[in-house]
Design a protein around this motif. Structure first.
Motif, PDB file in Angstrom:
ATOM      1  N   ALA A  32      10.858  26.027 -24.383  1.00 26.00           N
ATOM      2  CA  ALA A  32       9.614  26.352 -25.088  1.00 26.00           C
ATOM      3  C   ALA A  32       9.642  27.787 -25.602  1.00 26.00           C
ATOM      4  N   ASP A  33      10.110  28.711 -24.766  1.00 27.45           N
ATOM      5  CA  ASP A  33      10.207  30.108 -25.194  1.00 27.45           C
ATOM      6  C   ASP A  33      11.234  30.268 -26.303  1.00 27.45           C
ATOM      7  N   ALA A  34      12.340  29.536 -26.208  1.00 31.21           N
ATOM      8  CA  ALA A  34      13.383  29.607 -27.241  1.00 31.21           C
ATOM      9  C   ALA A  34      12.827  29.124 -28.583  1.00 31.21           C
ATOM     10  N   GLU A  35      12.074  28.032 -28.552  1.00 33.82           N
ATOM     11  CA  GLU A  35      11.455  27.529 -29.774  1.00 33.82           C
ATOM     12  C   GLU A  35      10.496  28.553 -30.362  1.00 33.82           C
ATOM     13  N   ASP A  36       9.699  29.185 -29.498  1.00 31.51           N
ATOM     14  CA  ASP A  36       8.765  30.211 -29.955  1.00 31.51           C
ATOM     15  C   ASP A  36       9.497  31.394 -30.582  1.00 31.51           C
ATOM     16  N   ALA A  37      10.571  31.828 -29.941  1.00 34.91           N
ATOM     17  CA  ALA A  37      11.337  32.970 -30.450  1.00 34.91           C
ATOM     18  C   ALA A  37      11.934  32.660 -31.822  1.00 34.91           C
ATOM     19  N   VAL A  38      12.469  31.464 -31.975  1.00 39.57           N
ATOM     20  CA  VAL A  38      13.050  31.069 -33.265  1.00 39.57           C
ATOM     21  C   VAL A  38      11.956  30.982 -34.328  1.00 39.57           C
ATOM     22  N   GLN A  39      10.841  30.382 -33.967  1.00 39.28           N
ATOM     23  CA  GLN A  39       9.734  30.262 -34.917  1.00 39.28           C
ATOM     24  C   GLN A  39       9.257  31.644 -35.352  1.00 39.28           C
ATOM     25  N   GLU A  40       9.095  32.554 -34.413  1.00 38.77           N
ATOM     26  CA  GLU A  40       8.630  33.897 -34.755  1.00 38.77           C
ATOM     27  C   GLU A  40       9.662  34.662 -35.582  1.00 38.77           C
ATOM     28  N   THR A  41      10.929  34.359 -35.366  1.00 46.55           N
ATOM     29  CA  THR A  41      11.989  34.966 -36.174  1.00 46.55           C
ATOM     30  C   THR A  41      11.846  34.551 -37.630  1.00 46.55           C
ATOM     31  N   PHE A  42      11.630  33.267 -37.864  1.00 42.83           N
ATOM     32  CA  PHE A  42      11.496  32.793 -39.244  1.00 42.83           C
ATOM     33  C   PHE A  42      10.164  33.218 -39.867  1.00 42.83           C
ATOM     34  N   ILE A  43       9.130  33.339 -39.062  1.00 42.52           N
ATOM     35  CA  ILE A  43       7.859  33.869 -39.580  1.00 42.52           C
ATOM     36  C   ILE A  43       8.067  35.298 -40.072  1.00 42.52           C
TER      37      ILE A  43
END
Length: 159
Positions: A32-43
Motif C-alpha cells: 500500500a505504501d509502495a503504491e502511494d509512493a509511486v502515485q505521488e511520484t507521478f503526481i
C-alpha cells in the motif's frame, strides 16, 4: 528537450510504473505504501512538468523522487504494518530469487537502494551518485559493504 504533456505522463506511467513500484516495494516492504509512493511520484511529475534532456534523465528524476518519497514514508514506518514476505515473494516471479529478496529486504535502506539501482536497474556508479546525491566514493563503499552484508545474510539464512 522532452516536454511533458498528458500523453507523456501516461507513457511515463506505462514505461516506469512497474520499475518504480518494485523499487518502492523493496524499500518500504509494504504494498500500500509502495503504491502511494509511486502515485505521488507521478503526481509530482505532472505538477512540476520538468523538461528532460533524455529518457535516462527522466528515469533518473523519477527514481530520485520515488526514493525521496520512500525515505519520507520510512520516517513514519512505525504507523504502518509491513507486508508478509509471502506477498513480496508472490510479486517476484522466480522462486530462486526469493532468498535474495528476503536477505536484501533485511539490509539497511542505505545499502538496499544502492544495490537495487546497481544490480536491478543497471545504473552505473556515477549515475547512482547523481540520483542519490552521494559522492562516487560513498556509492562504491555502500555497494561494497552492501554486497558483503547481503552475502553474509544470504549464507546464514539460506545455505
Amino acid at each position: 528537450m522532452i516536454l511533458l504533456t498528458n500523453g507523456c505522463a501516461r507513457e511515463a506511467v506505462e514505461k516506469y510504473g512497474d520499475m518504480l513500484y518494485r523499487l518502492c516495494l523493496i524499500m518500504l516492504k509494504n504494498s500500500a505504501d509502495a503504491e502511494d509512493a509511486v502515485q505521488e511520484t507521478f503526481i509530482k511529475l505532472v505538477q512540476k512538468a520538468p523538461e528532460f534532456d533524455s529518457e535516462g534523465h527522466e528515469k533518473a528524476w523519477l527514481i530520485t523522487v520515488a526514493t525521496n518519497k520512500c525515505r519520507d514514508m520510512l520516517r513514519y514506518k512505525t504507523r504502518h504494518k509491513t507486508e508478509s514476505e509471502e506477498i513480496l515473494q508472490n510479486y517476484f516471479i522466480e522462486k530462486h530469487d526469493s532468498g535474495i529478496l528476503e536477505a536484501l529486504s533485511e539490509l539497511s535502506e542505505k545499502y538496499r537502494i544502492i544495490l537495487v539501482l546497481y544490480y536491478v536497474e543497471d545504473y552505473k556508479i556515477d549515475e547512482i551518485s547523481k540520483i542519490t546525491g552521494l559522492s562516487v566514493s560513498a556509492v562504491k563503499m555502500r555497494l561494497s559493504r552492501g554486497r558483503k552484508l547481503l552475502k553474509e545474510k544470504y549464507r546464514k539464512e539460506y545455505m
